[in-house]
Enzyme design. Structure first.
Site, PDB file in Angstrom:
ATOM      1  N   ASN A 187       7.121   5.267  10.605  1.00 56.38           N
ATOM      2  CA  ASN A 187       8.355   5.898  10.106  1.00 56.38           C
ATOM      3  C   ASN A 187       8.175   7.203   9.325  1.00 56.38           C
ATOM      4  O   ASN A 187       9.002   8.101   9.435  1.00 56.38           O
ATOM      5  CB  ASN A 187       9.218   4.898   9.335  1.00 56.38           C
ATOM      6  CG  ASN A 187       8.555   4.324   8.118  1.00 56.38           C
ATOM      7  OD1 ASN A 187       7.337   4.307   8.000  1.00 56.38           O
ATOM      8  ND2 ASN A 187       9.357   3.836   7.194  1.00 56.38           N
ATOM      9  N   ALA A 225       4.816  -9.211   8.422  1.00 56.08           N
ATOM     10  CA  ALA A 225       4.182 -10.097   9.402  1.00 56.08           C
ATOM     11  C   ALA A 225       2.790  -9.588   9.769  1.00 56.08           C
ATOM     12  O   ALA A 225       1.817 -10.353   9.803  1.00 56.08           O
ATOM     13  CB  ALA A 225       5.056 -10.187  10.654  1.00 56.08           C
ATOM     14  N   GLU A 274       1.109  -2.451   1.717  1.00 56.85           N
ATOM     15  CA  GLU A 274       2.433  -1.861   1.451  1.00 56.85           C
ATOM     16  C   GLU A 274       3.343  -2.350   2.565  1.00 56.85           C
ATOM     17  O   GLU A 274       3.245  -1.880   3.693  1.00 56.85           O
ATOM     18  CB  GLU A 274       2.350  -0.330   1.506  1.00 56.85           C
ATOM     19  CG  GLU A 274       1.605   0.303   0.381  1.00 56.85           C
ATOM     20  CD  GLU A 274       2.368   0.248  -0.917  1.00 56.85           C
ATOM     21  OE1 GLU A 274       3.592  -0.003  -0.897  1.00 56.85           O
ATOM     22  OE2 GLU A 274       1.736   0.424  -1.961  1.00 56.85           O
ATOM     23  N   CYS A 328      11.111   1.599   4.226  1.00 58.88           N
ATOM     24  CA  CYS A 328      10.752   0.357   3.522  1.00 58.88           C
ATOM     25  C   CYS A 328      11.599   0.205   2.271  1.00 58.88           C
ATOM     26  O   CYS A 328      11.919  -0.900   1.859  1.00 58.88           O
ATOM     27  CB  CYS A 328       9.279   0.384   3.171  1.00 58.88           C
ATOM     28  SG  CYS A 328       8.794   1.912   2.367  1.00 58.88           S
ATOM     29  N   GLU A 350      14.478  -8.088   6.460  1.00 61.08           N
ATOM     30  CA  GLU A 350      14.437  -6.633   6.592  1.00 61.08           C
ATOM     31  C   GLU A 350      14.943  -6.273   7.992  1.00 61.08           C
ATOM     32  O   GLU A 350      14.441  -6.801   8.989  1.00 61.08           O
ATOM     33  CB  GLU A 350      13.010  -6.113   6.416  1.00 61.08           C
ATOM     34  CG  GLU A 350      12.949  -4.602   6.498  1.00 61.08           C
ATOM     35  CD  GLU A 350      11.526  -4.048   6.401  1.00 61.08           C
ATOM     36  OE1 GLU A 350      10.655  -4.496   7.159  1.00 61.08           O
ATOM     37  OE2 GLU A 350      11.315  -3.147   5.572  1.00 61.08           O
ATOM     38  N   GLY A 371       4.126  -6.883  -0.790  1.00 56.69           N
ATOM     39  CA  GLY A 371       2.711  -6.530  -0.815  1.00 56.69           C
ATOM     40  C   GLY A 371       2.108  -6.467  -2.200  1.00 56.69           C
ATOM     41  O   GLY A 371       2.709  -6.880  -3.184  1.00 56.69           O
ATOM     42  N   GLU A 420      -0.216   2.357  -4.449  1.00 65.77           N
ATOM     43  CA  GLU A 420      -0.626   3.648  -3.928  1.00 65.77           C
ATOM     44  C   GLU A 420      -0.183   4.723  -4.915  1.00 65.77           C
ATOM     45  O   GLU A 420       0.644   4.486  -5.792  1.00 65.77           O
ATOM     46  CB  GLU A 420       0.006   3.884  -2.553  1.00 65.77           C
ATOM     47  CG  GLU A 420      -0.486   2.862  -1.547  1.00 65.77           C
ATOM     48  CD  GLU A 420      -0.496   3.343  -0.115  1.00 65.77           C
ATOM     49  OE1 GLU A 420       0.594   3.433   0.465  1.00 65.77           O
ATOM     50  OE2 GLU A 420      -1.583   3.606   0.433  1.00 65.77           O
TER      51      GLU A 420
HETATM   52  P1  NAD Z   1       4.159  -2.685  12.066  1.00 66.27           P
HETATM   53  O1  NAD Z   1       3.724  -3.672  11.048  1.00 66.27           O
HETATM   54  O2  NAD Z   1       4.651  -3.172  13.363  1.00 66.27           O
HETATM   55  O3  NAD Z   1       2.928  -1.692  12.387  1.00 66.27           O
HETATM   56  C1  NAD Z   1       2.252  -1.011  11.358  1.00 66.27           C
HETATM   57  C2  NAD Z   1       0.869  -0.636  11.845  1.00 66.27           C
HETATM   58  O4  NAD Z   1       0.111  -1.838  12.019  1.00 66.27           O
HETATM   59  C3  NAD Z   1       0.837   0.078  13.184  1.00 66.27           C
HETATM   60  O5  NAD Z   1      -0.140   1.076  13.157  1.00 66.27           O
HETATM   61  C4  NAD Z   1       0.454  -1.033  14.150  1.00 66.27           C
HETATM   62  O6  NAD Z   1      -0.161  -0.557  15.315  1.00 66.27           O
HETATM   63  C5  NAD Z   1      -0.521  -1.803  13.283  1.00 66.27           C
HETATM   64  N1  NAD Z   1      -0.788  -3.187  13.716  1.00 66.27           N
HETATM   65  C6  NAD Z   1      -0.035  -4.006  14.476  1.00 66.27           C
HETATM   66  N2  NAD Z   1      -0.655  -5.198  14.646  1.00 66.27           N
HETATM   67  C7  NAD Z   1      -1.818  -5.131  13.965  1.00 66.27           C
HETATM   68  C8  NAD Z   1      -2.883  -6.040  13.733  1.00 66.27           C
HETATM   69  N3  NAD Z   1      -2.899  -7.253  14.256  1.00 66.27           N
HETATM   70  N4  NAD Z   1      -3.917  -5.645  12.957  1.00 66.27           N
HETATM   71  C9  NAD Z   1      -3.917  -4.418  12.386  1.00 66.27           C
HETATM   72  N5  NAD Z   1      -2.938  -3.497  12.577  1.00 66.27           N
HETATM   73  C10 NAD Z   1      -1.900  -3.851  13.355  1.00 66.27           C
HETATM   74  O7  NAD Z   1       5.239  -1.730  11.358  1.00 66.27           O
HETATM   75  P2  NAD Z   1       6.075  -0.513  11.943  1.00 66.27           P
HETATM   76  O8  NAD Z   1       7.140  -1.016  12.863  1.00 66.27           O
HETATM   77  O9  NAD Z   1       5.173   0.561  12.437  1.00 66.27           O
HETATM   78  O10 NAD Z   1       6.745   0.025  10.595  1.00 66.27           O
HETATM   79  C11 NAD Z   1       7.805  -0.604   9.979  1.00 66.27           C
HETATM   80  C12 NAD Z   1       7.373  -1.536   8.863  1.00 66.27           C
HETATM   81  O11 NAD Z   1       6.546  -0.848   7.931  1.00 66.27           O
HETATM   82  C13 NAD Z   1       8.570  -2.036   8.054  1.00 66.27           C
HETATM   83  O12 NAD Z   1       8.395  -3.403   7.764  1.00 66.27           O
HETATM   84  C14 NAD Z   1       8.519  -1.195   6.797  1.00 66.27           C
HETATM   85  O13 NAD Z   1       9.148  -1.760   5.682  1.00 66.27           O
HETATM   86  C15 NAD Z   1       7.055  -1.062   6.601  1.00 66.27           C
HETATM   87  N6  NAD Z   1       6.754   0.096   5.747  1.00 66.27           N
HETATM   88  C16 NAD Z   1       6.349  -0.137   4.472  1.00 66.27           C
HETATM   89  C17 NAD Z   1       6.122   0.939   3.622  1.00 66.27           C
HETATM   90  C18 NAD Z   1       5.709   0.738   2.195  1.00 66.27           C
HETATM   91  O14 NAD Z   1       5.282   1.688   1.583  1.00 66.27           O
HETATM   92  N7  NAD Z   1       5.824  -0.448   1.639  1.00 66.27           N
HETATM   93  C19 NAD Z   1       6.301   2.242   4.088  1.00 66.27           C
HETATM   94  C20 NAD Z   1       6.718   2.431   5.407  1.00 66.27           C
HETATM   95  C21 NAD Z   1       6.947   1.351   6.234  1.00 66.27           C
END
Ligand code: NAD
Length: 488
Positions: A148, A228, A247, A281, A382, A455, A459
């Site tokens: 994002n 997840a 995070e 997020c 979410e 989390g 950061e």
């Molecule tokens: P996602 O969890 O689907 O993917 C995040 C990253 O994890 C990607 O690079 C993905 O390829 C990787 N990934 C997927 N499976 C994995 C595994 N088994 N092992 C290691 N890496 C793996 O999330 P998304 O759809 O890209 O982003 C949206 C989510 O991110 C939302 O839940 C949002 O709240 C969260 N987010 C949190 C913050 C924060 O600062 N807390 C900031 C931005 C987004």
């Protein structure tokens, strides 16, 4: 259309297999990226491990100078970065121009100068000893980012981790690798030594991420993404006892008391829900408004939500654009439908936009719900889409209770002109970040991160240097002229 290779050990590496990256607003292919496999992952981790001793041995000043050069390099390609970020995410150009790029530059500039503040301490211990601590880098950091805010979320890992002497392998989200690869170009040109920073891409969500987080030479894992996947990352890290920072997702409350500055609270409530089409997020989807001003706030919010200018994200006047992917569109639809079945009332939006030119993207109208109960799925999970929920409340105690009725704890907003009330509420909210009379301010100087399912680890700020990217070594030196014989 650009073709990108992997960035390993200061070189651009092709693997013979590529995948397409598409603009979510219109489905056009905007780049082809190399597909990394286990061999490339091992090569990148090995390169980062080899580069570590020399990089860690350099002075803070020398590393800082290189990070400052990275900031300059991003500045020099400001528009190109903003456009690439817009094209790969589907987020509006006015956002990426005004937020993502300057925020990224600020992060590199801040961490270029602040690392020497990671002071050690001397500790008085009994006897004739000098006892002191050192903050030392971990070694290879495995960094994983979501789609994002791909550039800024990578920057807030890269800049602090490298500033204190770690090296890194970054795995961006499969659908948004372009800005990370552009950043690798900038870092290369800035003179970051070979192996210190590496970027790997592949089209599958989990393959590379699993390999990276299980790799025994990865000494620290910094993850941003969904809760997840965070669970899986933690499990993988446990296989070799790598410390993790997570995070994760959020379900943030936005509390508006009757004495709040109405117009400011309204403007920020809209921003907190529809910036990035709600795919943040920190999205404050649960808006709690004190009863005396509820109807007025609701009507104004709905009117403004319906006036958002929806369009092509790369048009600088567009205020609201496409969702990032089909799954996100379907998920948003599912939650709105479920909410209505459970008794919520739709005040605006609630539907896909399928008429041209929106038919080529994943557009979903800015949505407002009311009569939402805190136990409904729409109020608990979410969504990561443009769905705002307005709920009335009476008094401080109820505001706090409602705000905390979530398993997440990333952020919260409190709006009131009574500073005592603001701080009382802020202190009772279970979240890692509370904004009073503002929202979504994330300066590089201040820690950022979540409670509960959002989390752990912080950061940004000195906190991340101390807690995330350095470990403590304690040294004890015997100064006594006497010595002690145990045996014989
Ligand atoms: P996602 O969890 O689907 O993917 C995040 C990253 O994890 C990607 O690079 C993905 O390829 C990787 N990934 C997927 N499976 C994995 C595994 N088994 N092992 C290691 N890496 C793996 O999330 P998304 O759809 O890209 O982003 C949206 C989510 O991110 C939302 O839940 C949002 O709240 C969260 N987010 C949190 C913050 C924060 O600062 N807390 C900031 C931005 C987004």
């Amino acid at each position: 259309m650009q073709t990108y290779r992997l960035y390993i050990n200061g070189e651009w590496v092709d693997t013979g297999t590529r995948y397409e990256v598409r603009n979510p607003a219109n489905g056009e292919v905007i780049a082809e990226c190399a597909v990394a496999g286990e061999a490339e992952l091992n090569a990148a981790v090995d390169a980062a491990a080899r580069a570590f001793p020399d990089w860690a041995a350099r002075s803070y000043e020398e590393r800082g100078e290189l990070l400052r050069a990275v900031a300059q390099g991003i500045k020099a390609r400001y528009e190109a970065f903003a456009l690439a970020e817009t094209q790969e995410t589907g987020r509006c150009l006015r956002e990426t121009m005004a937020h993502d790029i300057p925020a990224t530059i600020a992060v590199f500039e801040y961490f270029a100068g602040v690392a020497p503040a990671t002071l050690g301490e001397t500790i008085p211990v009994p006897g004739m000893y000098l006892n002191y601590t050192r903050r030392e880098p971990y070694g290879v950091v495995g960094a994983i980012t979501p789609w994002n805010f791909p550039l800024w979320l990578a920057a807030i890992k890269i800049a602090p981790a490298l500033a204190v002497g770690n090296t890194m392998v970054l795995k961006p989200a499969p659908t948004t690798p372009i800005t990370a690869l552009m950043l690798a170009e900038v870092m290369h040109q800035a003179g970051i030594p070979a192996g210190v920073f590496n970027v790997l891409t592949d089209p599958t969500p989990a393959t590379l991420g699993d390999l990276l987080t299980r790799h025994p030479k990865v000494r620290k894992i910094s993850f941003t993404g969904s809760t997840a996947v965070g669970v899986r990352v933690m499990q993988n890290a446990a296989t070799h006892i790598a410390p993790v920072s997570l995070e994760l997702g959020g379900k943030s409350p936005f509390i508006v008391f009757a004495d709040a500055d109405f117009d400011r609270a309204l403007a920020h409530a809209l921003l907190a829900n529809y910036f990035a089409q709600g795919q943040m997020c920190t999205a404050a989807t649960r808006i709690f408004v004190e009863r005396p001003i509820y109807e007025r706030f609701r009507d104004a919010f709905v009117a403004r939500a319906q006036r958002l200018q929806i369009g092509d994200p790369s048009d600088p006047t567009t205020e609201f654009a496409t969702l990032h992917k089909r799954e996100q569109l379907e998920k948003t639809e599912f939650y709105v439908r479920t909410a209505l079945e459970e008794g919520a009332k739709l005040l605006a939006g609630g539907r896909r936009l399928t008429e041209p030119p929106f038919d080529k993207g994943f557009y979903f109208a800015p949505t407002v719900l009311e009569e939402v109960q805190p136990t409904m799925r729409v109020a608990c999970d979410e969504i990561f889409g443009p769905v705002a929920m307005l709920m009335p409340f009476e008094g401080e105690a109820e505001a706090v209770r409602l705000a905390n009725s979530t398993d997440y704890g990333l952020a919260a907003g409190v709006w009131t002109q009574d500073i005592g009330k603001a701080l009382r509420v802020a202190h009772q909210i279970e979240a890692g970040k509370v904004w009073v009379n503002c929202y979504n301010m994330i300066p590089p100087q201040a820690p950022y991160g979540g409670y509960k399912l959002s989390g752990f680890g912080r950061e940004l700020g000195l906190h991340c240097l101390l807690d995330l990217y350095t470990q403590v070594k304690n040294v004890q030196v015997d100064l006594s002229p006497d010595y002690f014989e145990w045996f014989g």
